[in-house]
Scaffold this motif. Structure first.
Motif: not given
Length: 360
Positions: A274, A278-279, A281, A283-285
């Motif tokens: 995950q 995310q990275h 995309r 879009e890191p959380d």
């Protein structure tokens, strides 16, 4: 007056996840661990009623105490578990937070008393207050200021050797132990899983490393006894509460057992996958990371995304080992290359650190 009971409400997995703030994947993991058993409807969909929701609330509460799913299962089944150790660790952590807040509050109240008495605050007063507030601030400006402060040259100063006995002991830093040892008029520090390094006095209660850009400040309580320490490194301040040797040894044994058994954290592969995706995309959380890691990831986000995007999709994640410091190590094979990743989680489940490098 109504006859019968109120109509029972059943939630789907998605609805249950939305209400509780967990993921559907987490609900499946709890089910696989035997912690919760949702009912099924005619279409074989999972359904969660009041009983299942109450059970889920218990599971989440126990996870916040740092218990693994296996230990939660043991506890709910009436088996012995290390709940007392987990409660002790949580108590120490909360006491440490309370002590630091009380220190900040005492400083502010002392300055208010001076102004109420008609005394002008000095520049030194305001600088001390600014430093105290900066220690609690995770903004980029404050972190940058602390990095500068932590990187400045230090000068060693001789202090009374008798003071070293005050510092020697064990300090709990998240799920790791800081062991401070005094030998032959010198002071040494060792964090769980790491090698011992000497620290040098800059002043009473203030020490610095020569091997790395980091400092240690010992904290005293109102009676003058050393009750904790602050580690100053990478622009952050990490507080560690002093603990008895028995607690320190128990905490280190938990990690040592995981290393011996080569046991990754729960859902290790899924968490890593995950994070990587995310990275990729962009879009890191950041909320899933501790502040220091979140800041570093934010600063390097473009470079990380570019490097991971070029490798393509993930084809395979293979667990390698748990290293001596408790980091999970994986090999990740992509369409166009292979990297070794290692990460560690903080006690609240957030990523405390993550690194990757090419695999030759």
């Amino acid at each position: 007056m109504q006859n019968g009971s109120e109509k029972h409400v059943w939630l789907t997995a998605v609805q249950c996840a939305e209400r509780t703030g967990v993921t559907v994947r987490a609900l499946r993991l709890y089910e696989q661990a035997g912690l919760i058993r949702p009912r099924r409807n005619g279409k074989n969909w999972r359904l969660y009623g009041t009983g299942e929701m109450a059970r889920l609330t218990e599971i989440l509460a126990l996870k916040r105490l740092g218990l693994s799913l296996q230990r939660i299962a043991d506890l709910m089944a009436g088996h012995a578990t290390d709940l007392d150790l987990m409660l002790t660790i949580q108590t120490i952590a909360l006491q440490g937070k309370l002590q630091r807040l009380q220190q900040s509050l005492a400083m502010v109240e002392a300055l208010r008393a001076k102004t109420a008495a008609g005394t002008l605050l000095s520049v030194d007063d305001l600088v001390k207050l600014a430093k105290e507030m900066n220690m609690r601030d995770a903004s980029m400006d404050s972190v940058a200021w602390r990095r500068y402060e932590q990187a400045r040259p230090r000068t060693e100063k001789k202090i009374a050797p008798s003071l070293y006995a005050d510092y020697a002991g064990f300090y709990l830093l998240d799920e790791h132990v800081f062991a401070i040892t005094s030998r032959d008029g010198r002071l040494f520090a060792r964090l769980t899983g790491q090698r011992e390094l000497e620290i040098f006095a800059e002043d009473e209660d203030r020490f610095f490393y020569k091997a790395v850009q980091a400092q240690v400040t010992f904290v005293r309580d109102k009676d003058g006894a050393v009750s904790g320490l602050n580690l100053h490194q990478n622009g952050y301040e990490q507080a560690a509460q002093r603990v008895e040797a028995e607690v320190a040894l128990a905490v280190e044994e938990v990690l040592a057992e995981r290393v011996r058994n080569n046991q990754p954290v729960e859902n290790s592969e899924a968490l890593l996958r995950q994070m990587i995706e995310q990275h990729q995309r962009g879009e890191p959380d950041y909320e899933s990371m501790m502040p220091a890691l979140a800041l570093a990831s934010h600063e390097q986000s473009a470079a990380i995304q570019s490097e991971l995007e070029e490798l393509g999709s993930i084809r395979e994640i293979s667990f390698k080992c748990v290293d001596p410091e408790g980091w999970d190590v994986h090999d990740v094979t992509f369409d166009k290359g292979k990297l070794e990743f290692k990460f560690i989680l903080a006690s609240d489940g957030r990523f405390g650190g993550i690194f990757f490098r090419p695999v030759s």
